[in-house]
Design a protein around this motif. Structure first.
Motif, mmCIF file in Angstrom:
data_model
loop_
_atom_site.group_PDB
_atom_site.id
_atom_site.type_symbol
_atom_site.label_atom_id
_atom_site.label_comp_id
_atom_site.label_asym_id
_atom_site.label_seq_id
_atom_site.Cartn_x
_atom_site.Cartn_y
_atom_site.Cartn_z
ATOM 1 N N ALA A 156 0.919 -1.207 -0.211
ATOM 2 C CA ALA A 156 0.127 0.036 -0.163
ATOM 3 C C ALA A 156 0.943 1.292 -0.025
ATOM 4 N N ALA A 157 1.959 1.208 0.813
ATOM 5 C CA ALA A 157 2.734 2.276 0.845
ATOM 6 C C ALA A 157 3.571 2.541 -0.181
ATOM 7 N N ILE A 158 3.871 1.476 -0.917
ATOM 8 C CA ILE A 158 4.559 1.630 -2.243
ATOM 9 C C ILE A 158 3.844 2.202 -3.558
ATOM 10 N N SER A 159 2.708 2.019 -3.171
ATOM 11 C CA SER A 159 1.637 2.230 -4.333
ATOM 12 C C SER A 159 1.378 3.782 -4.284
ATOM 13 N N PHE A 160 1.714 4.276 -3.228
ATOM 14 C CA PHE A 160 1.158 5.850 -3.236
ATOM 15 C C PHE A 160 2.176 6.755 -4.058
ATOM 16 N N PRO A 161 3.623 6.630 -4.268
ATOM 17 C CA PRO A 161 4.160 7.345 -5.250
ATOM 18 C C PRO A 161 3.712 6.761 -6.529
ATOM 19 N N LEU A 162 3.493 5.368 -6.801
ATOM 20 C CA LEU A 162 3.393 4.967 -8.157
ATOM 21 C C LEU A 162 1.870 5.626 -8.654
ATOM 22 N N LEU A 163 1.030 5.753 -7.857
ATOM 23 C CA LEU A 163 -0.084 6.276 -8.206
ATOM 24 C C LEU A 163 -0.084 7.548 -8.679
ATOM 25 N N LEU A 164 0.857 8.464 -7.957
ATOM 26 C CA LEU A 164 0.891 9.796 -8.353
ATOM 27 C C LEU A 164 1.325 10.104 -9.739
ATOM 28 N N LEU A 165 2.189 9.087 -10.369
ATOM 29 C CA LEU A 165 2.631 9.142 -11.571
ATOM 30 C C LEU A 165 1.475 8.985 -12.677
ATOM 31 N N LEU A 166 0.227 8.569 -12.197
ATOM 32 C CA LEU A 166 -0.561 8.347 -13.161
ATOM 33 C C LEU A 166 -1.538 9.644 -13.374
ATOM 34 N N PRO A 167 -1.825 9.983 -14.688
ATOM 35 C CA PRO A 167 -2.371 11.332 -14.964
ATOM 36 C C PRO A 167 -3.512 11.360 -14.301
ATOM 37 N N VAL A 168 -4.262 10.659 -13.900
ATOM 38 C CA VAL A 168 -5.670 10.919 -13.115
ATOM 39 C C VAL A 168 -5.147 11.319 -11.713
ATOM 40 N N PHE A 169 -4.170 11.123 -11.096
ATOM 41 C CA PHE A 169 -3.821 11.521 -9.816
ATOM 42 C C PHE A 169 -2.884 12.384 -9.713
ATOM 43 N N ARG A 170 -1.967 12.700 -10.852
ATOM 44 C CA ARG A 170 -0.742 13.647 -10.912
ATOM 45 C C ARG A 170 -1.209 15.210 -10.436
ATOM 46 N N GLN A 171 -0.313 15.537 -9.592
ATOM 47 C CA GLN A 171 -0.613 17.020 -9.091
ATOM 48 C C GLN A 171 0.529 17.838 -9.298
ATOM 49 N N ASP A 172 0.144 19.092 -9.505
ATOM 50 C CA ASP A 172 1.387 19.922 -9.493
ATOM 51 C C ASP A 172 1.818 20.442 -8.272
ATOM 52 N N GLU A 173 2.458 19.471 -7.510
ATOM 53 C CA GLU A 173 2.942 19.633 -6.170
ATOM 54 C C GLU A 173 4.016 18.819 -5.903
ATOM 55 N N PRO A 174 5.245 19.177 -6.042
ATOM 56 C CA PRO A 174 6.351 18.311 -6.047
ATOM 57 C C PRO A 174 6.765 17.661 -4.487
ATOM 58 N N LEU A 175 5.846 18.563 -3.619
ATOM 59 C CA LEU A 175 6.178 17.867 -2.036
ATOM 60 C C LEU A 175 5.448 16.303 -2.027
ATOM 61 N N LEU A 176 4.029 16.338 -2.733
ATOM 62 C CA LEU A 176 3.587 15.127 -2.606
ATOM 63 C C LEU A 176 4.445 14.042 -3.278
ATOM 64 N N MET A 177 5.068 14.024 -4.136
ATOM 65 C CA MET A 177 6.017 12.950 -4.528
ATOM 66 C C MET A 177 7.071 12.694 -3.869
ATOM 67 N N VAL A 178 7.884 13.677 -3.431
ATOM 68 C CA VAL A 178 8.828 13.428 -2.330
ATOM 69 C C VAL A 178 8.160 12.837 -1.026
ATOM 70 N N PHE A 179 7.128 13.252 -0.658
ATOM 71 C CA PHE A 179 6.555 12.621 0.546
ATOM 72 C C PHE A 179 6.186 11.137 0.330
ATOM 73 N N GLY A 180 5.482 11.053 -1.021
ATOM 74 C CA GLY A 180 5.119 9.541 -1.219
ATOM 75 C C GLY A 180 6.604 8.640 -1.219
ATOM 76 N N ILE A 181 7.549 9.050 -1.685
ATOM 77 C CA ILE A 181 8.769 8.204 -2.099
ATOM 78 C C ILE A 181 9.279 8.046 -0.395
ATOM 79 N N LEU A 182 9.168 9.049 0.319
ATOM 80 C CA LEU A 182 9.625 8.963 1.554
ATOM 81 C C LEU A 182 8.955 7.970 2.620
ATOM 82 N N ILE A 183 7.545 8.095 2.344
ATOM 83 C CA ILE A 183 6.946 7.073 3.299
ATOM 84 C C ILE A 183 6.911 5.649 2.936
#
Length: 212
Positions: A156-183
């Motif tokens: 579930a944790a690994i899925s978070f940053p991977l889901l952010l790569l999908l166009p439907v979930f992508r956000q113009d917020e780099p902090l979210l991706m950094v956060f996703g990778i860190l968690i």
């Protein structure tokens, strides 16, 4: 004045995250300190293992709520005009992280807590609801199929940053991706022993029943 409000909210986030749900439920209703049984962690997984399905579900629900509530405190900073609205995500991530730290190192019970996965899930729900619900779905499906909470948590944790790569979930917020990778990294690192047991085929499964 703004820093006083922010400092107070940070302290509140820690104190909310530090509420030792598993310890208090175990001691109050069963006369058992879950930290002295099973894996020794004061979290939902060990509560399921030691006390059974009902207390485990209660602890998991409260721990998720802790993370959501502490993270959502950041919204009050915008309300009180202590921060501009464009900084809301940054402070949500900060408050949620403080809550997870509180769960892992709770002041109420000698700083010996759990791994913080449920509290982290609550944090993610407050930060990005849609992605969090998908991750929660992945957790539930893997758990039902394998009965391994550790494996479910990691996937579930690994899925978070991977889901952010999908166009439907992508956000113009780099902090979210950094956060996703860190968690994702944090959850995997805190489950190193579980990974070893999984590879050896000796990892404990959750029975979803009462303790025998």
């Amino acid at each position: 004045m703004e820093w006083l409000i922010i400092g107070g909210m940070l302290l509140a986030a820690y104190l909310i995250g530090a509420v030792p749900t598993a310890v208090w439920v175990g001691k109050s209703y069963y006369g058992i300190d879950v930290r002295q049984h099973g894996s020794g962690n004061a979290g939902a997984t060990n509560t399921f293992r030691v006390l059974g399905k009902k207390p485990g579900a209660i602890v998991m629900a409260v721990d998720i709520f802790k993370g959501w509530a502490a993270t959502s405190l950041a919204g009050l900073l915008v309300y009180f005009e202590a921060i501009p609205e464009e900084q809301l995500i940054m402070y949500k991530l900060l408050f949620g992280t403080i809550a997870v730290i509180g769960h892992i190192f709770p002041v109420y019970v000698g700083f010996k807590g759990g791994k913080g996965v449920a509290t982290l899930m609550g944090m993610v729900l407050a930060v990005y609801l849609q992605v969090a619900l998908v991750c929660l779905g992945i957790f539930i499906v893997v758990l039902l199929l394998t009965k391994y909470v550790s494996l479910s948590s990691m996937l579930a944790a690994i899925s978070f940053p991977l889901l952010l790569l999908l166009p439907v979930f992508r956000q113009d917020e780099p902090l979210l991706m950094v956060f996703g990778i860190l968690i994702a990294v944090m959850v995997v690192l805190t489950h190193r022993k579980n990974i070893t047991r999984l590879l050896q085929g000796v990892e404990s499964k959750i029975s979803f029943g009462k303790k025998s």
